[in-house]
Structures are given as C-alpha cells and as structure tokens.
Design a protein around this motif. Structure first.
Motif, PDB file in Angstrom:
ATOM      1  N   GLU A  73     -54.026 -54.738  41.697  1.00 38.99           N
ATOM      2  CA  GLU A  73     -54.010 -55.180  40.134  1.00 38.99           C
ATOM      3  C   GLU A  73     -52.549 -54.995  39.742  1.00 38.99           C
ATOM      4  O   GLU A  73     -52.026 -55.952  39.231  1.00 38.99           O
ATOM      5  N   ASP A  74     -51.887 -53.974  40.020  1.00 39.75           N
ATOM      6  CA  ASP A  74     -50.417 -53.490  39.618  1.00 39.75           C
ATOM      7  C   ASP A  74     -49.535 -54.593  40.251  1.00 39.75           C
ATOM      8  O   ASP A  74     -48.683 -55.291  39.800  1.00 39.75           O
ATOM      9  N   TYR A  75     -49.439 -54.379  41.605  1.00 41.33           N
ATOM     10  CA  TYR A  75     -48.356 -55.076  42.199  1.00 41.33           C
ATOM     11  C   TYR A  75     -48.729 -56.651  42.181  1.00 41.33           C
ATOM     12  O   TYR A  75     -47.725 -57.370  42.361  1.00 41.33           O
ATOM     13  N   ASN A  76     -49.904 -57.143  42.139  1.00 43.64           N
ATOM     14  CA  ASN A  76     -50.047 -58.374  41.892  1.00 43.64           C
ATOM     15  C   ASN A  76     -49.408 -59.037  40.722  1.00 43.64           C
ATOM     16  O   ASN A  76     -49.268 -60.371  40.491  1.00 43.64           O
ATOM     17  N   MET A  77     -49.221 -58.055  39.730  1.00 46.60           N
ATOM     18  CA  MET A  77     -48.632 -58.723  38.482  1.00 46.60           C
ATOM     19  C   MET A  77     -47.129 -59.063  38.654  1.00 46.60           C
ATOM     20  O   MET A  77     -46.572 -59.968  38.098  1.00 46.60           O
ATOM     21  N   ALA A  78     -46.469 -58.215  39.527  1.00 45.44           N
ATOM     22  CA  ALA A  78     -44.863 -58.637  39.883  1.00 45.44           C
ATOM     23  C   ALA A  78     -45.129 -59.760  40.842  1.00 45.44           C
ATOM     24  O   ALA A  78     -44.235 -60.608  40.653  1.00 45.44           O
TER      25      ALA A  78
END
Lengths: 430, 181
Positions: free
Chosen positions: B120-125
């Motif tokens: 979830e987190d890295y996909n935002m970047a």
C-alpha cells in the motif's frame, strides 16, 4: 519430542529462507517472556434469578476470559481444573482449594439486575497464596455496553500489574463493505465495528492521534489526495496538507508531532513532519528517491521509514530532524511499511518475495529477524498493539482482504473482520 | 391544300359561333350533385435547417463528465514495479498531446495507479512516479506544465478486479482525466 519438532521446523524454515533470500541471514529467536500469571475464573454468580442477569453474567464471563487469554500476561486455568474442587462460595472462599489447582489469582464476579436496562457487575480479584483481596470494582452498565464493562475490569487487572490497558483501545481501518472506501472503527477484538465517515469519497490510510481522539487520513476527492485530521467524536475536521498526493500519517507517541508523506515536490514522495495539530510543516527528507511510511520510535527521537534510494524499497532509520540516515534492512529487494514497536526494540515490516508478502520482525538490539506470517498471501500494513505484544495487519489469505491479529512471536493468529474488504488498520495507543 | 385548311377552319369557327349563341339562349341545367371531396394534404413538420455546429461548438456544449466518458485521452500501461514510459505508450501519449494541442484550454489530471502486488505505502510513491513519467513526456511534446496535475491512487482503485496477469497489467496504468476545458 516438542523440542525435536521445533528444531526440524526451524531447519525447514532456515532452508526455505535460504532458498528465497540467498543473501538474507535469518535467525529465529524464541523470546523468553515473563511467566504467565495463572488466573482462576469460576463462573460469575447471579444474585437474582432474572434471565437478564444470567445472560449478562455469561457475556461478562466470556469477554473477561477472552481478554485475559489474549493478554499474554494472564493465563486462565483450564475449565476442567474446577471439577477437582468445591464450587466457589463468594462469601466463604476456600483459598487452599484454589491453590491446589495452581491458581495464583482468583476472580470473583457477581451479577445482578439493577433495573430493566441496567446491570450491576461486582468484580474482585484475590491473591490466592496470601488469601488477600487485591482490587475490585462495581460496574453499572446498560445491557448494550456490557462488553465495555468487562473490558474495563480486564484493564484494571492489567493496570495492577503495570501493563498498558489495551482492552478498551480501538482500531481504525478502511472498509468497502458499504460500497465505498470509508473509515471504520472497532474494538481491539473485532467487536462493535462502526462506520465513521459517510462522505462517499474514497478515504485512505488512517492513523490515530496519540490520545485516540482524532484520526489523520487521506481523502481522495475531485482529483486531490488531501491529508486531514478528523475527530469523529466531535465531528470536526481540519485540513493539514493539500499539495501533491499526501498520505501515510503517523503521530509521535509523545503526541507532539505528525509525520506524513507528500509528493508536492516534483512528484517525488518525501517525508514531512508537522505539529500534531497539523501546523508548522517541515520537510525531513531531501533526495531524488521515494521516501514513504514513516513510523516514530517510542522516544520520538527517530523515525523508521522506507526508501528506494538504494534502487529497491528498504527500511531506514533517521533522526527525527531528518539527519543521520542509516539502512536497517538487507537482502531481499522489497521491504516496506515499517512499524516501530512501543517497546522500542522491534520493527515489524513487510517483505515481498515473488509477489508474496510476509511480515517480519527486526530486533534492533540483536539484528535478528523473525518471520511472523506464513502463507501464500499478501500480509501487509502491520501495526502494534499499545503494549507491543500483538500486531494487527491485513491479509488476503481467504481471498478477500481482512484484518487479523497475531502475537509478536507468531502465536494466536485471529481474524477480526469478514464483511467486505478491510485494510489499513491502525491500533490506537489509548 | 391550304385552301381546304382555311375553309374547314372557317367552317369550324362559324359552327362554333352558332353553337355558343345557342348555349346562351338555353337555360343551363343545375350541376349534378357531387359529394365534396377535399383535397388531402399531408401535414408535415416544417423543415428546419440544422445549424451546422463547428467542432469548437460541439466541444463547448459537452460537460466535463460527457467529455471524460468519451475518453479522448487513452490509458497507458506500465511494467511491474516500473515507471518508465514503454514504447507502446509513446504513440498514445503523442495522440494525447495532439488532442491537448487541439483543445488548448483543456487541463488534465494524470492519475497513476498500481497493481495489488506492491505494498500500500510504496505503491503510493510508485503511482505518483508513473504519473510524473507521463507528465514529463507530455512536456517534452510541447504541453505546458500548468495544464497538467498529477495524483497517485496507489493500488486503491483497480480498474480490473481480477487477480491474474491480465488484471495486473490493466491496473498498472496512467489515466488521463479532463478537469477543466
């Protein structure tokens, strides 16, 4: 026999890890916890003969037993032990009997009907060996919130032993059960799942404020991804950041700061920190790589985060002002979502190997890594319970994405949700 | 021959003269009663000339929703974990740029999306980097930067609900939404 099994399992585990991560050294450690305190919980007595009081006694008994079993501090005695001794008489407790079945503590509960709506619950606990009353309380609660009364008594026991009172803490998460990604809240044990937002916009990545009263989250609306702080109890909402895509909030444990990510500068995600009311925003990271997923250390002097500055996402730690950046994950090519334990010595994170996500715990003192989840699924978004003994996370292991809790040593895996898809949990500290 | 023609014509005229004289003298009989049959007229809508709208006028008439529903700017796809512009995306971006050059007032939002096989987190970047790649490419084709906004939805808004290679490929994408015209 058991030891042999453990060795075999450990060998299998090491071999499998060697195959999956050739460069990653994985050491399994079995943490020695404090010995569990054995608690006797005989069925609560019902003072009057009303069916309401009897039902209430059953609920209260079940909730307290479940809380204590979950606590990893107390251990309720197996029920069949009670067959060896005389049933409890609250007015004349035979402590020798209870000691004979190895009870350290004895809980005595009495339930009565106060009026049509209200139940009275008197709960006490005794030290068996010294035959002394330790603490007790009389709770009056409406029938609809009996679980809360039971959790409060479990908290009282935790408090007595110097442990955080986790049983009344709440988990915030995102669910699409009503057709749209909205904020929801539930008890730590998955009960009382309540919808918090009705905005028909897509909400994302919620995080509790340290006092457990507000939630920072991202709202996708009209082509913007803005970060807000929302108090669901007062219905107040405040805009924190509206430039770029802003996400991934994390409040500092001393309740002074709020760290988050934003892509406002050249579409590159960087980490920022504000005061906990969202003012005085300062940028902490400055480089051309993506930095995401900040998580404060318990003393608020450091922040763990993910960065792909080495070419792949890895876990780093920096000082709270953004300096002194050092890498803490090695081997493997995809680590993310670090969450610093409230005890300070562990970071739980997600590691991806061939599109399978598992949770690992890095012990910061020993550099040992423990694999926490196993299963060909995506286990992600881990977060700690306030006492650092449990981890809440999401997993698609049953096909849909649901929330689970697991203990720091991989024990007691438990599913908490089932309606719709549920993800991005955050466990309040208070 | 001519004489015969003249003679016969004059005879005809004389006969006709007499005949007409007689008619005037005689009373005309009442005309036979005939049922009246009005002439049929089909009533039709008067032909209105359709105003011929120019392309500009058609464009001006449409709401943003209608315009976006037509998807004048096509989606581009990305490789797993990657955010560079693939060869197959370049002609699509060229078309998108041409369309933006044609409609100079249009402003767009580039939405970067990821598949479920990233966190979830890295996909935002990563989603934001995908949006930025298309942003930079459109700039290189002469589109002004103040006409483009970017956003990342990470993996929160998949277009294909499946869990297979096709779905993952469909979800690793940039979408182009018109936000102003």
């Amino acid at each position: 026999m058991i030891a042999k099994k453990i060795i075999i399992l450990a060998c299998l585990f090491l071999v499998s890890n060697f195959i999956l991560h050739p460069q990653q050294e994985v050491v399994m450690s079995i943490k020695e916890g404090m010995p569990l305190i054995h608690v006797a919980i005989p069925k609560f007595s019902v003072k009057d003969t009303s069916p309401e009081a009897k039902d209430a006694a059953d609920i209260l008994y079940k909730v307290i037993s479940d809380d204590l079993k979950y606590s990893r501090v107390f251990s309720p005695l197996p029920k069949n032990y009670y067959n060896y001794i005389k049933p409890l008489d609250p007015d004349k407790i035979l402590f020798n009997d209870w000691e004979s079945i190895q009870a350290k503590l004895l809980i005595v509960g009495q339930v009565s009907k106060q009026d049509d709506k209200t139940i009275q619950f008197e709960a006490k606990f005794y030290d068996v060996k010294s035959e002394r009353f330790i603490r007790g309380k009389t709770y009056q609660a409406e029938k609809s919130i009996l679980r809360l009364a039971a959790h409060k008594f479990s908290n009282l026991m935790m408090e007595t032993y110097g442990e955080p009172q986790i049983f009344t803490t709440k988990v915030v998460f995102i669910s699409n059960r009503d057709g749209n990604n909205e904020l929801y809240m539930m008890d730590y044990d998955g009960h009382n799942q309540t919808r918090l937002t009705f905005n028909r916009e897509k909400d994302y990545m919620p995080a509790w404020s340290t006092d457990g009263k507000s939630i920072a989250y991202t709202e996708f609306k009209g082509g913007n991804a803005r970060l807000y702080i929302y108090n669901p109890f007062e219905g107040k909402r405040k805009l924190v950041f509206d430039r770029g895509t802003s996400f991934g909030p994390c409040f500092s444990p001393d309740s002074k700061k709020l760290a988050f990510c934003s892509t406002e500068d050249e579409s590159n995600s960087e980490i920022y920190a504000a005061r906990s009311d969202g003012t005085n925003i300062k940028r902490l990271t400055f480089n051309k790589s993506a930095d995401v997923s900040p998580s404060w250390s318990p003393n608020c002097r450091e922040i763990a985060f993910t960065s792909d500055r080495s070419g792949s996402p890895q876990i780093y730690i920096m000082d709270a002002e953004g300096s002194n950046i050092r890498r803490r994950s090695f081997g493997g090519n995809y680590h993310d979502s670090p969450s610093w334990s409230p005890t300070g010595d562990m970071i739980v994170y997600v590691s991806r190997v061939q599109a399978v996500f598992d949770l690992y715990i890095l012990n910061l003192r020993t550099d040992e890594i423990i694999k926490l989840t196993e299963g060909y699924a995506r286990n992600e978004s881990p977060g700690w319970s306030p006492d650092g003994r449990h981890i809440i996370f999401s997993s698609n292991r049953i096909g849909t994405i649901q929330l689970y809790s697991i203990d720091y040593d991989g024990a007691n895996l438990k599913r908490l949700t089932s309606k719709g898809q549920n993800k991005l949990p955050d466990w309040a500290r208070n | 021959m001519k004489k015969i023609l003249i003679l016969s014509l004059s005879c005809f005229l004389v006969i006709a003269f007499f005949a007409s004289c007689r008619k005037k003298v005689e009373e005309t009989p009442p005309p036979p009663q005939v049922k009246e049959q009005p002439k049929l007229e089909k009533v039709e809508k008067p032909p209105v000339k359709e105003p011929i709208l120019t392309e500009d006028e058609i464009f001006a008439k449409k709401s943003l929703e209608e315009l976006n529903a037509e998807k004048p700017m096509m989606v581009i796809l990305f490789d797993y974990d990657k955010f560079f512009i693939r060869e197959d995306a370049k002609p699509i971006l060229q078309n998108n740029a041409d369309w933006m050059k044609k409609w100079e007032t249009v402003k767009i939002l580039i939405e970067g999306h990821c598949d479920e096989r990233g966190t979830e987190d890295y996909n935002m970047a990563l989603g934001e980097k995908r949006a930025k790649s298309a942003f930079d490419y459109l700039l290189s084709l002469g589109i002004s930067s103040d006409r483009i906004k970017t956003i990342s939805y990470g993996k929160s808004q998949p277009v294909d609900p499946g869990h297979n290679e096709i779905a993952w490929q469909n979800n690793r994408r940039d979408q182009f939404a018109i936000i102003e015209k």
